[in-house]
Structures are given as structure tokens and as C-alpha cells.
Design a protein around this motif. Structure first.
Motif, PDB file in Angstrom:
ATOM      1  N   ARG A  28       0.923  -1.076  -0.342  1.00 15.63           N
ATOM      2  CA  ARG A  28      -0.044  -0.063  -0.012  1.00 15.63           C
ATOM      3  C   ARG A  28       0.850   1.353  -0.141  1.00 15.63           C
ATOM      4  NH1 ARG A  28      -3.366  -2.934   4.468  1.00 15.63           N
ATOM      5  NH2 ARG A  28      -4.499  -4.359   2.966  1.00 15.63           N
ATOM      6  N   ALA A  29       1.862   1.005   0.719  1.00 10.96           N
ATOM      7  CA  ALA A  29       3.000   2.651   0.671  1.00 10.96           C
ATOM      8  C   ALA A  29       3.196   3.266  -0.616  1.00 10.96           C
ATOM      9  CB  ALA A  29       4.328   2.094   1.216  1.00 10.96           C
ATOM     10  N   GLY A  30       3.833   1.714  -1.934  1.00  9.64           N
ATOM     11  CA  GLY A  30       4.071   1.812  -3.070  1.00  9.64           C
ATOM     12  C   GLY A  30       2.873   2.937  -3.734  1.00  9.64           C
ATOM     13  N   ALA A  31       1.457   1.548  -3.634  1.00  4.68           N
ATOM     14  CA  ALA A  31       0.618   2.358  -4.074  1.00  4.68           C
ATOM     15  C   ALA A  31       0.697   3.923  -4.289  1.00  4.68           C
ATOM     16  CB  ALA A  31      -0.748   1.279  -3.973  1.00  4.68           C
ATOM     17  N   ARG A  32       0.201   4.362  -2.855  1.00  2.00           N
ATOM     18  CA  ARG A  32      -0.165   5.341  -2.307  1.00  2.00           C
ATOM     19  C   ARG A  32       0.615   6.753  -3.108  1.00  2.00           C
ATOM     20  NH1 ARG A  32      -0.669   3.118   2.406  1.00  2.00           N
ATOM     21  NH2 ARG A  32       1.435   3.872   3.362  1.00  2.00           N
ATOM     22  N   MET A  37       3.732  -1.018  -9.623  1.00  2.00           N
ATOM     23  CA  MET A  37       4.482  -2.412  -9.891  1.00  2.00           C
ATOM     24  C   MET A  37       5.388  -2.419  -8.722  1.00  2.00           C
ATOM     25  SD  MET A  37       6.798  -4.094 -12.970  1.00  2.00           S
ATOM     26  CE  MET A  37       7.313  -6.458 -12.221  1.00  2.00           C
ATOM     27  N   VAL A  38       4.796  -3.615  -8.203  1.00  2.00           N
ATOM     28  CA  VAL A  38       5.726  -4.155  -6.835  1.00  2.00           C
ATOM     29  C   VAL A  38       6.244  -5.489  -7.170  1.00  2.00           C
ATOM     30  CG1 VAL A  38       4.364  -2.904  -5.090  1.00  2.00           C
ATOM     31  CG2 VAL A  38       3.301  -5.304  -6.108  1.00  2.00           C
ATOM     32  N   GLU A  39       7.475  -5.968  -5.949  1.00  2.00           N
ATOM     33  CA  GLU A  39       7.937  -6.766  -6.268  1.00  2.00           C
ATOM     34  C   GLU A  39       8.109  -7.585  -4.757  1.00  2.00           C
ATOM     35  OE1 GLU A  39      11.969  -9.368  -5.461  1.00  2.00           O
ATOM     36  OE2 GLU A  39      11.066  -6.729  -4.334  1.00  2.00           O
ATOM     37  N   LEU A 109      -1.358  -3.248  -9.254  1.00  2.00           N
ATOM     38  CA  LEU A 109      -0.153  -3.146  -9.126  1.00  2.00           C
ATOM     39  C   LEU A 109      -0.012  -4.243  -9.859  1.00  2.00           C
ATOM     40  CD1 LEU A 109       0.442  -2.638  -5.763  1.00  2.00           C
ATOM     41  CD2 LEU A 109       1.062  -0.877  -7.365  1.00  2.00           C
ATOM     42  N   ALA A 110       0.862  -4.347 -11.010  1.00  2.00           N
ATOM     43  CA  ALA A 110       1.737  -5.306 -11.400  1.00  2.00           C
ATOM     44  C   ALA A 110       2.455  -6.535 -10.291  1.00  2.00           C
ATOM     45  CB  ALA A 110       2.739  -4.727 -12.895  1.00  2.00           C
TER      46      ALA A 110
END
Length: 248
Positions: A28-32, A37-39, A109-110
Motif C-alpha cells: 500500500r505504501a508503494g501504491a500511495r 508494480m511491486v516486487e 499493481l503489477a
């Protein structure tokens, strides 16, 4: 070469330095911040539940102790996997791959699913994680990108979910990378940026492979890699290297 459907920037372990790694809070931190895309690292519990954890033990990133391969998921799910990072994350858990897939779907997110087997569980982990990823992301566009440092795990993933794209991970790219990636039917090669140079990038691209470079935390270095032809940068500094910082 097929087109590369993934963003130029990928958030390492979900949220980079901004959240406890491999948790829903990290995703969620990345998405915010607008990342797309997340690994993250997926392995198996003792009872063969696919869940997120980087290390072979739970000690570093939770308040528990012991080898993940010897713990049932219900034992690990009760551990606090957030307080080690900051008290604000107290109560974060090591999520199942199913929970992460739902989070990725909700946030748009990918996913780069790194298969991270515990010792002596390479084939089993590759097979079960790939099978679960294929089920959970059955209608996803783009599909989850499977990767691993383990040739054996990625070979098992290929056999279990042949339609999912695969990328072989290296620290330093070995001389036989063409043979290894061809044997696995890889679409990409993933390597430490510290051991990449412009000539090597050109050779990898000429072989028809895409490239993901990790873990790049300097914006100028990231821009240099993209100029060389690197397709995706995986970074801990998702605040510094934003989702559009490398657009060309």
C-alpha cells in the motif's frame, strides 16, 4: 522480442524503505506514491502455504524465531512483522500470496513474484508458488512475472505454470546466461546493477531478453541504466525514484 508490459519502476519488497518489507503495508505504501508494480518474495511454510518472507528464518523481520520451513503458517501468521521497522506498523503480518494478490488487484499493481525457496525446497516451492500465482492472477493484465535465483525453482515454475512469464535472477551475470535463460524459456534477465555495463546490457537485449536491474537507489544511475536499455528498475527509494521518474 515481445513488448514489455511492465512499468519502468518497481517497488522493492513492496514499499522499499518506507514500510516493513513483504507486508500489505508495504504494498500500500508503494501504491500511495503512484507506483504500478511491486516486487516481493514468496516461499512455503511447513504446511505448504505460499506466503511472503525474504529470509530463511523469521528472526530479522518479526518477533518470532526459527526456520520458516519448520513453522506452520498459522504459527507465522500470529507474529508481528511490522514493529521491527517502526511502532506505527505494529501488528503487520506475513501475508499469504492470496492476500497479496487481492491487494495488488485492489491497488492496480503489477507483480514480480520472486520465488525464494528455503534450503532443499527448491522444486516444491517453484511448483506450488507458480501454480498458486497462476490461479490467483488468472485474469491479470499484465500477468505476474515470476523470478528466482534458483534455476531448479524456476524450472519447476515453468513446468507448473508455463504461460506465466519468467526471469532468471543473478547477482553477477555468468558467462552461460544465454544457455540458462533459454533452457528456462525466460522473457527477462534480472541482475544487480552493480555488475551491469552498457556492453552487457546490449548483448542481453540483442539475445531477445528484457532486463530488470536491482536494487537501484540513485536516480542518476537509474536514468543511465534506462539509457543503456534496461527495461525496469527495482528500487528501495520509491520516494526518490517515482513512478514516472524514468519516463522517456
Amino acid at each position: 522480442m515481445k513488448s514489455w508490459p511492465y512499468p519502468r519502476v518497481c517497488a522493492h519488497r513492496g514499499g522499499g524503505t518506507l514500510a516493513p518489507e513483504n507486508t500489505l503495508a508495504a504494498m500500500r505504501a508503494g501504491a500511495r506514491l503512484g507506483h504500478k508494480m511491486v516486487e516481493f518474495d514468496a516461499k512455503l511454510s511447513a504446511d505448504n502455504i505460499a506466503f511472503l518472507l525474504h529470509d530463511d528464518t523469521v528472526d530479522r523481520t518479526s518477533n518470532g524465531h526459527g526456520a520458516a520451513a519448520r513453522l506452520r503458517y498459522d504459527e507465522m501468521s500470529s507474529l508481528d512483522a511490522g514493529s521491527w521497522r517502526d511502532a506505527v506498523f505494529a501488528g503487520e503480518r506475513m501475508p499469504t500470496l492470496a492476500l497479496v494478490a487481492a491487494c495488488c488487484r485492489e491497488a492496480g499493481l503489477a507483480a514480480n513474484v520472486e520465488i525464494k525457496p528455503c534450503p532443499q525446497r527448491e522444486v516444491e516451492t517453484g511448483r506450488l508458488v507458480a501454480r498458486e500465482a497462476a490461479r490467483l492472477w488468472s485474469d491479470a493484465t499484465p500477468p505476474p512475472l515470476l523470478s528466482s535465483f534458483s534455476f531448479e525453482a524456476l524450472a519447476a515454475a515453468r513446468d507448473a505454470a508455463p504461460d506465466l512469464p519468467r526471469g532468471l535472477l543473478f547477482e553477477r551475470v555468468p558467462g552461460d546466461w544465454p544457455e540458462q535463460t533459454a533452457d528456462l524459456g525466460c522473457v527477462s534477465l534480472h541482475a544487480s546493477d552493480r555488475h551491469l555495463d552498457e556492453g552487457l546490457v546490449a548483448r542481453i537485449k540483442a539475445a531477445g531478453l528484457h532486463i530488470l536491474a536491482y536494487t537501484v537507489n540513485d536516480l542518476e544511475r537509474a536514468r543511465c541504466l534506462v539509457r543503456w536499455g534496461v527495461d525496469t528498475i527495482c528500487t528501495d527509494r520509491i520516494d526518490l525514484i517515482g513512478p514516472h521518474a524514468l519516463d522517456v
